[in-house]
Design a protein around this motif. Sequence first.
Motif, short mmCIF file in Angstrom:
data_model
loop_
_atom_site.label_atom_id
_atom_site.label_comp_id
_atom_site.label_asym_id
_atom_site.label_seq_id
_atom_site.Cartn_x
_atom_site.Cartn_y
_atom_site.Cartn_z
N LYS A 26 -26.03 -60.67 27.16
CA LYS A 26 -24.62 -60.75 27.76
C LYS A 26 -24.60 -62.29 28.79
O LYS A 26 -25.93 -61.96 28.85
N ARG A 33 -15.88 -58.47 18.36
CA ARG A 33 -16.09 -57.48 18.99
C ARG A 33 -15.58 -56.27 18.93
O ARG A 33 -15.53 -55.65 19.15
N ASP A 54 -20.91 -50.63 18.58
CA ASP A 54 -21.81 -50.90 18.97
C ASP A 54 -21.96 -52.47 18.91
O ASP A 54 -23.76 -52.40 19.09
N ILE A 55 -21.65 -53.08 18.46
CA ILE A 55 -21.89 -54.88 19.12
C ILE A 55 -22.45 -55.13 20.07
O ILE A 55 -23.57 -56.15 20.17
N GLU A 56 -21.88 -54.49 21.35
CA GLU A 56 -22.81 -55.44 22.89
C GLU A 56 -24.27 -54.66 22.50
O GLU A 56 -25.38 -54.65 22.85
N MET A 114 -24.89 -58.16 20.98
CA MET A 114 -25.13 -59.32 22.21
C MET A 114 -25.29 -59.71 23.30
O MET A 114 -25.83 -58.80 24.14
#
Length: 145
Positions: A144, A133, A137-139, A142
């Motif tokens: 949701k 986490r 910019d890991i989102e 990953m």
Amino acid sequence: MFDFGNANDAQKLAISSSNGAVLITAGPGTGKTFTLVQRAIYLIQECGVKPEQILMATFTEKAAKELVTRITNELAVRKIYVNVNEMYIGTFHSLCLRIIKDNLEFTQLKKNYRLLDSFDQKYLVFRNIQKFRNIADIELVMLKS
């Protein structure tokens, strides 16, 4: 002169193409395995390609075993004696594993490395979720939930 057997024109083209890789996609029962077997024989017999220079990837272990068996049989019929075990024939995963093993000394992996199964992969992420986490910019990569 190479015996193409009952190959159609498209199969003959795939069999005799000797510059680079060939991708063969078709539905069930259309002669993909036949074409790959003949291509291996053609490359060895007509082009002087060594078995260790041949790589054939399939999706299933069953298809890979069928390829090895049929290539072995066809070579025997044609009285061509090479070590089929030197060919890289297998599933995409098994081929990648073999390439890693064959080149282990050029990696940072230890000799006793192991592959992570699905559970081990998830557990690794679970144990290290905070580290993941904190990656910038890991989102973007990953899912949701």
